[in-house]
Design a protein around this motif. Structure first.
Motif, PDB file in Angstrom:
ATOM      1  N   PRO A 143       0.799  -1.233   0.000  1.00 55.45           N
ATOM      2  CA  PRO A 143       0.000   0.000   0.000  1.00 55.45           C
ATOM      3  C   PRO A 143       0.828   1.278   0.000  1.00 55.45           C
ATOM      4  CG  PRO A 143      -0.899  -1.577   1.555  1.00 55.45           C
ATOM      5  CD  PRO A 143       0.409  -2.137   1.099  1.00 55.45           C
ATOM      6  N   ALA A 144       1.931   1.301   0.739  1.00 54.93           N
ATOM      7  CA  ALA A 144       2.762   2.506   0.799  1.00 54.93           C
ATOM      8  C   ALA A 144       3.365   2.814  -0.568  1.00 54.93           C
ATOM      9  CB  ALA A 144       3.862   2.342   1.842  1.00 54.93           C
ATOM     10  N   ALA A 145       3.899   1.791  -1.224  1.00 55.55           N
ATOM     11  CA  ALA A 145       4.481   1.984  -2.557  1.00 55.55           C
ATOM     12  C   ALA A 145       3.407   2.381  -3.566  1.00 55.55           C
ATOM     13  CB  ALA A 145       5.184   0.711  -3.013  1.00 55.55           C
TER      14      ALA A 145
ATOM     15  N   LEU B 270       6.864  17.022   4.480  1.00 55.21           N
ATOM     16  CA  LEU B 270       7.562  18.018   5.297  1.00 55.21           C
ATOM     17  C   LEU B 270       7.245  17.822   6.779  1.00 55.21           C
ATOM     18  CD1 LEU B 270       7.058  21.243   3.132  1.00 55.21           C
ATOM     19  CD2 LEU B 270       9.145  19.878   3.384  1.00 55.21           C
ATOM     20  N   LEU B 271       5.970  17.564   7.066  1.00 55.82           N
ATOM     21  CA  LEU B 271       5.561  17.343   8.446  1.00 55.82           C
ATOM     22  C   LEU B 271       6.233  16.098   9.029  1.00 55.82           C
ATOM     23  CD1 LEU B 271       3.768  18.122  10.845  1.00 55.82           C
ATOM     24  CD2 LEU B 271       1.938  16.765   9.811  1.00 55.82           C
ATOM     25  N   LEU B 272       6.282  15.021   8.237  1.00 53.70           N
ATOM     26  CA  LEU B 272       6.904  13.783   8.719  1.00 53.70           C
ATOM     27  C   LEU B 272       8.416  13.918   8.852  1.00 53.70           C
ATOM     28  CD1 LEU B 272       4.768  11.127   6.829  1.00 53.70           C
ATOM     29  CD2 LEU B 272       5.011  11.348   9.303  1.00 53.70           C
TER      30      LEU B 272
ATOM     31  N   VAL C  54       2.652   8.012  15.588  1.00 54.64           N
ATOM     32  CA  VAL C  54       3.284   6.871  14.919  1.00 54.64           C
ATOM     33  C   VAL C  54       4.679   6.649  15.484  1.00 54.64           C
ATOM     34  CG1 VAL C  54       2.004   7.228  12.767  1.00 54.64           C
ATOM     35  CG2 VAL C  54       4.244   8.305  13.055  1.00 54.64           C
ATOM     36  N   GLU C  55       5.200   5.472  15.237  1.00 54.34           N
ATOM     37  CA  GLU C  55       6.582   5.173  15.597  1.00 54.34           C
ATOM     38  C   GLU C  55       7.499   5.886  14.609  1.00 54.34           C
ATOM     39  OE1 GLU C  55       9.284   3.362  18.133  1.00 54.34           O
ATOM     40  OE2 GLU C  55       7.092   3.228  18.243  1.00 54.34           O
ATOM     41  N   PRO C  56       8.489   6.624  15.075  1.00 51.07           N
ATOM     42  CA  PRO C  56       9.398   7.329  14.155  1.00 51.07           C
ATOM     43  C   PRO C  56      10.045   6.380  13.154  1.00 51.07           C
ATOM     44  CG  PRO C  56       9.766   8.043  16.415  1.00 51.07           C
ATOM     45  CD  PRO C  56       8.822   6.865  16.484  1.00 51.07           C
TER      46      PRO C  56
ATOM     47  N   GLY D   3      15.435   5.691   9.123  1.00 55.57           N
ATOM     48  CA  GLY D   3      16.102   5.937   7.848  1.00 55.57           C
ATOM     49  C   GLY D   3      15.171   6.485   6.780  1.00 55.57           C
ATOM     50  N   THR D   4      15.769   6.719   5.621  1.00 56.87           N
ATOM     51  CA  THR D   4      15.029   7.310   4.503  1.00 56.87           C
ATOM     52  C   THR D   4      13.925   6.398   3.993  1.00 56.87           C
ATOM     53  OG1 THR D   4      17.021   8.513   3.828  1.00 56.87           O
ATOM     54  CG2 THR D   4      15.246   8.344   2.207  1.00 56.87           C
ATOM     55  N   GLU D   5      14.224   5.115   3.903  1.00 58.20           N
ATOM     56  CA  GLU D   5      13.210   4.169   3.416  1.00 58.20           C
ATOM     57  C   GLU D   5      12.005   4.133   4.340  1.00 58.20           C
ATOM     58  OE1 GLU D   5      12.609  -0.575   2.323  1.00 58.20           O
ATOM     59  OE2 GLU D   5      14.635   0.228   2.622  1.00 58.20           O
ATOM     60  N   GLY D   6      12.247   4.134   5.625  1.00 59.27           N
ATOM     61  CA  GLY D   6      11.143   4.147   6.586  1.00 59.27           C
ATOM     62  C   GLY D   6      10.333   5.420   6.484  1.00 59.27           C
ATOM     63  N   TRP D   7      11.036   6.555   6.294  1.00 60.02           N
ATOM     64  CA  TRP D   7      10.340   7.838   6.120  1.00 60.02           C
ATOM     65  C   TRP D   7       9.470   7.815   4.879  1.00 60.02           C
ATOM     66  CZ3 TRP D   7      11.307  11.529   2.153  1.00 60.02           C
ATOM     67  CH2 TRP D   7      10.637  12.745   2.322  1.00 60.02           C
TER      68      TRP D   7
END
Length: 201
Positions: free
Chosen positions: A47-49, A109-111, A121-123, A126-130
């Motif tokens: 879903p994220a992708a 920007l907010l995230l 949410v859990e922080p 790394g970039t992939e998680g963001w």
């Protein structure tokens, strides 16, 4: 049910004849539609992708067509001004789209500034998680945008009109492929504006 399907068709016809005169806009809608179909498939896997693909490619190409290439002058085919068409737009007119696109830009920007989204949410690690958090937030934004306008239409035009619009929006990619697959060829022939012979009165 007859009223529902008739309303969907009327909304589809109006969307085409009022807001898709530019062959560039139509071609960008074809690109957008193909990308959205891929996103629909990907939605069941990641879903994220799927949301990242839908918002970065499908939505930007679709809205670029409306903002930059669709004529804003008097519509001789429909004998309507641009202001009138903006006023009667069932879905998101350009003003509402500006708000939606600003929210779209604000999410990453907010995230980035608040990785835990104020403790919701859990922080991300790394970039992939963001990016995955951005994708899921964009998915939520897309769902919320459709639901909010649908409910808004319940009050403005009735439940049938609202449900018809939601159905139209969700199935637009398939309809756009059917409607605009020839547009790039017309564009290559140098035809910048669709003569709209199918809807001219």
């Amino acid at each position: 049910m007859h009223d529902f399907f008739r309303t969907v068709q009327v909304q589809r016809d109006d969307d085409h004849r009022y807001y898709h005169h530019s062959r560039i806009n139509q071609s960008l809608h074809l690109l957008s539609a193909c990308t959205f179909v891929c996103s629909y498939v990907l939605l069941f896997v990641d879903p994220a992708a799927a949301a990242l693909l839908a918002w970065t490619v499908a939505m930007t190409s679709r809205q670029a067509g409306h903002f930059f290439f669709e004529p804003k002058g008097y519509d001789h085919v429909n004998q309507a001004t641009h202001a009138y068409k903006e006023e009667i737009k069932v879905g998101y007119n350009l003003r509402r789209k500006v708000v939606l696109m600003l929210l779209w830009v604000a999410v990453p920007l907010l995230l980035w500034l608040q990785p835990d989204l104020f403790g919701l949410v859990e922080p991300a690690a790394g970039t992939e998680g963001w990016l995955r958090h951005v994708g899921l937030a964009w998915l939520a934004l897309g769902v919320a945008a459709v639901l909010m306008r649908t409910v808004h239409l319940f009050f403005l035009q009735g439940v049938v009109a609202g449900l018809a619009w939601a159905t139209k929006i969700l199935t637009d990619p398939f309809h756009d492929i059917k409607l605009y697959w020839k547009s790039p060829f017309a564009l290559m022939r140098g035809e910048l504006i669709d003569p709209m012979h199918d809807v001219a009165r």
